[in-house]
Design an enzyme around this catalytic site. Structure first.
Site, PDB file in Angstrom:
ATOM      1  N   ASN A  77       0.673  -1.078  -0.252  1.00 43.04           N
ATOM      2  CA  ASN A  77      -0.097   0.123  -0.354  1.00 43.04           C
ATOM      3  C   ASN A  77       1.074   1.136  -0.025  1.00 43.04           C
ATOM      4  O   ASN A  77       0.418   1.934  -0.409  1.00 43.04           O
ATOM      5  CB  ASN A  77      -0.609  -0.116   1.322  1.00 43.04           C
ATOM      6  CG  ASN A  77      -1.747  -1.308   1.152  1.00 43.04           C
ATOM      7  OD1 ASN A  77      -1.874  -1.609   0.356  1.00 43.04           O
ATOM      8  ND2 ASN A  77      -2.673  -1.602   2.167  1.00 43.04           N
ATOM      9  N   GLU A 131      -2.385  -3.163  -5.344  1.00 44.74           N
ATOM     10  CA  GLU A 131      -3.799  -3.984  -4.662  1.00 44.74           C
ATOM     11  C   GLU A 131      -4.319  -3.112  -5.675  1.00 44.74           C
ATOM     12  O   GLU A 131      -5.458  -2.285  -4.832  1.00 44.74           O
ATOM     13  CB  GLU A 131      -3.608  -4.050  -3.228  1.00 44.74           C
ATOM     14  CG  GLU A 131      -3.513  -5.152  -3.564  1.00 44.74           C
ATOM     15  CD  GLU A 131      -3.413  -5.707  -1.833  1.00 44.74           C
ATOM     16  OE1 GLU A 131      -4.146  -4.800  -0.893  1.00 44.74           O
ATOM     17  OE2 GLU A 131      -3.002  -6.635  -1.067  1.00 44.74           O
ATOM     18  N   TYR A 161      -4.226 -13.521   2.350  1.00 48.58           N
ATOM     19  CA  TYR A 161      -3.681 -13.729   3.896  1.00 48.58           C
ATOM     20  C   TYR A 161      -4.801 -14.185   4.688  1.00 48.58           C
ATOM     21  O   TYR A 161      -6.186 -14.870   4.330  1.00 48.58           O
ATOM     22  CB  TYR A 161      -2.982 -12.477   4.291  1.00 48.58           C
ATOM     23  CG  TYR A 161      -2.857 -11.149   4.206  1.00 48.58           C
ATOM     24  CD1 TYR A 161      -1.241 -11.749   4.378  1.00 48.58           C
ATOM     25  CD2 TYR A 161      -3.185 -10.297   3.246  1.00 48.58           C
ATOM     26  CE1 TYR A 161      -0.049 -11.249   3.795  1.00 48.58           C
ATOM     27  CE2 TYR A 161      -1.096  -9.931   2.400  1.00 48.58           C
ATOM     28  CZ  TYR A 161      -0.528 -10.352   3.041  1.00 48.58           C
ATOM     29  OH  TYR A 161       0.229  -8.536   2.556  1.00 48.58           O
ATOM     30  N   GLU A 172       1.907 -11.619  -2.765  1.00 44.74           N
ATOM     31  CA  GLU A 172       1.828 -11.922  -1.324  1.00 44.74           C
ATOM     32  C   GLU A 172       1.313 -12.538  -1.124  1.00 44.74           C
ATOM     33  O   GLU A 172      -0.651 -13.053  -1.031  1.00 44.74           O
ATOM     34  CB  GLU A 172       0.873  -9.855  -0.627  1.00 44.74           C
ATOM     35  CG  GLU A 172       1.936  -8.831  -1.176  1.00 44.74           C
ATOM     36  CD  GLU A 172       1.040  -7.357  -0.478  1.00 44.74           C
ATOM     37  OE1 GLU A 172       0.025  -7.762   0.507  1.00 44.74           O
ATOM     38  OE2 GLU A 172       1.208  -6.587  -1.429  1.00 44.74           O
TER      39      GLU A 172
HETATM   40  O1  AHR Z   1       1.519  -6.593   3.519  1.00 41.10           O
HETATM   41  C1  AHR Z   1       0.905  -5.976   4.005  1.00 41.10           C
HETATM   42  C2  AHR Z   1      -0.041  -4.909   3.033  1.00 41.10           C
HETATM   43  O2  AHR Z   1      -1.054  -6.080   3.299  1.00 41.10           O
HETATM   44  C3  AHR Z   1       0.660  -4.330   1.875  1.00 41.10           C
HETATM   45  O3  AHR Z   1       0.786  -2.919   1.805  1.00 41.10           O
HETATM   46  C4  AHR Z   1      -0.967  -5.040   0.582  1.00 41.10           C
HETATM   47  O4  AHR Z   1      -0.496  -4.458   0.007  1.00 41.10           O
HETATM   48  C5  AHR Z   1      -2.291  -5.894   1.464  1.00 41.10           C
HETATM   49  O5  AHR Z   1      -2.991  -5.392   1.592  1.00 41.10           O
END
Ligand code: AHR
Length: 504
Positions: free
Chosen positions: A74, A175, A246, A294
């Site tokens: 971000n 993103e 995630y 990510e």
């Molecule tokens: O890795 C943490 C954050 O997760 C990153 O800045 C963003 O790309 C994602 O939302």
């Protein structure tokens, strides 16, 4: 009760794909203490002449991370990279709106390239397509990669970097589908700017590879139309589409948590299908691959982050303390990435130091390895070679979010150069050990080199500054090859690495 068995066949004739070493990439963002207090701390006793912590570099080198994404995340969507080059005295401090922190710009592009060299890594550089656009994207490629004789390349030289950095992989923003992103865009808006930025970046340096932004997660309402529309614009100009994901155990439901790699698997399959749909529509011969740039477990620190005061340099943000069960999930995610090595060519464990990271540091003090360090270390070290087609039959279970979850998750990688076959396996069973019975008769000879296991009686056990060795790998006993079959006992709730010496 009869013994629980998972059966697998691995045959040297049945190979899926070469593992691109960049599958074991990672990520350093200007976020929290990743840079300031993480990789860079000039006052630290171990700091080198550039201010990089040697203790951290040693741990990163041990992980053998071939590529590191930078500077965000971000953060990049509001970043002015020019603020981070040239004499330190003239670098401005800026408000970073993404993480509500103060960015002092002590580390910028040139310092990070130097750090990456010391870490034996390459840089995957992201450009700002949030607040900025085509011109800035062109200028940073010129600054980094053009040999000289132009304004931006000569500026690099004047900053003491005579040779171009030769950065090969570039991300077209970050993103951009997310409303939280600075300069959030619709798929068409992003697709157009990404296409135009890609064109000029490749006109400056035709040797670079480009990653277009995919969805920031499979739950985004715009997924998978986002991928389709973005690729309809950018298909001819990019090599990869990004994926981010995630996971967490917010409801403390272990059965569901351990099964979340099935979500990653489904997400990857859907993105591949979307890429290939656009390929068909365009009658293209080119295949777009995936940069899963990510991925990780991220949830422990969510509440604590709300209490962190804004506008600090290097605040303690996203400092998840990982447990043993998180390491099992990371193991399952690594196995899933390897199983898709034919299309997932790059992946970045997000992130590398302090921020949702395998490596933690204390400002001015020690550094240590989190639980998730170990599955990543093993996969990076032993997961190089060819991923094998493995037919795996495992007992299964159902849980809240998934059905038919295999109790054993596994993949095998054959490294012909060193005559090693490595089997990675997670036993998700909460009830007991499972015997892995693996038919390897296709190999003329095979013998066990070692069986390493990560196992702990407490699912919530973690490595901390006080107890850095609470969760560490151990040597396991009992794996043997007999009559062309490998028998390996996989303890209840465990991550396993079984290395075999093989002759085809
Ligand atoms: O890795 C943490 C954050 O997760 C990153 O800045 C963003 O790309 C994602 O939302």
């Amino acid at each position: 009760m009869s013994k629980s068995i998972a059966r697998m066949t691995i045959d040297p004739q049945y190979q899926l794909a070469d593992v691109d070493p960049r599958l074991f990439g990672s990520f350093i963002e200007h976020l929290g203490r990743a840079v300031y207090g993480g990789i860079y701390e000039p006052d630290h006793p171990s700091a080198d002449e550039m201010g990089f912590r040697q203790d951290v570099l040693e741990l990163v080198r041990e992980l053998q991370v071939p590529i590191v994404r930078y500077p965000g995340g971000n953060f990049v969507s509001g970043y002015r990279w020019e603020d981070g080059v040239g004499p330190l005295a003239s670098r401005p401090a800026q408000l970073d709106l993404a993480w509500r922190s103060l960015e002092p710009n002590r580390v910028g592009v040139n310092e990070f390239v130097e750090w990456a060299k010391r870490a034996n890594s390459e840089v995957m550089m992201a450009v700002n397509l949030g607040t900025r656009g085509i011109d800035e994207a062109k200028q940073i490629v010129e600054y980094c990669n053009h040999p000289g004789g132009s304004y931006w390349s000569d500026l690099r030289k004047s900053h003491g970097y005579e040779q171009p950095h030769g950065i090969k992989v570039w991300c077209l923003g970050n993103e951009m589908d997310g409303p939280w992103q600075i300069g959030h865009k619709t798929a068409d808006e992003y697709g157009r700017i990404a296409e135009e930025a890609a064109k000029v970046m490749k006109w400056v340096d035709p040797s670079i590879e480009l990653v277009a932004c995919g969805s920031s997660g499979s739950k985004m309402p715009t997924f998978p139309d986002w991928e389709r529309i973005v690729l309809e614009h950018t298909y001819d100009h990019v090599e990869y589409i990004s994926m981010h994901s995630y996971y967490g155990n917010r409801e403390n439901d272990l059965a569901t948590y351990l099964a979340q790699s099935l979500d990653m698997d489904h997400f990857i399959r859907s993105v591949i299908a979307t890429c290939d749909y656009v390929k068909a529509k365009k009658r293209s011969k080119k295949t777009i691959n995936i940069s899963f740039d990510e991925w990780n477990v991220w949830f422990h620190s969510n509440d604590a982050d709300k209490q962190v005061a804004p506008w600090q340099v290097g605040p303690p943000l996203l400092e998840d303390v990982y447990t043993f069960e998180d390491a099992l999930v990371v193991g399952c995610l690594l196995i899933t990435l390897l199983r898709h090595a034919d299309r997932v060519k790059m992946a970045c464990l997000a992130q590398l130091v302090n921020v949702i990271a395998p490596i933690m540091t204390e400002n001015g003090g020690v550094s240590w390895k989190q639980t998730i360090y170990y599955p990543f270390l093993h996969a990076s070290r032993y997961g190089r070679g060819k991923v094998m087609h493995c037919s795996l039959q495992s007992p299964k279970y159902d849980c809240k979010e998934f059905t038919d979850v295999p109790l054993v998750e596994s993949v095998a990688v054959w490294n012909q150069d060193i005559a090693e076959l490595t089997i990675f396996a997670v036993n998700r069973s909460q009830d007991g050990g499972i015997e892995l019975e693996c038919d390897i008769r296709g190999f003329a000879q095979a013998s066990v080199i070692e069986h390493t296991v990560l196992v702990h009686s407490d699912l919530k056990a973690a490595n901390t500054k006080e107890e850095p060795q609470e969760v560490i790998p151990q040597h396991a006993q009992g794996a043997k090859v007999d009559g062309g079959l490998l028998f390996a006992p996989l303890p209840k709730l465990s991550w396993n690495v079984i290395r075999l010496r093989v002759e085809p």
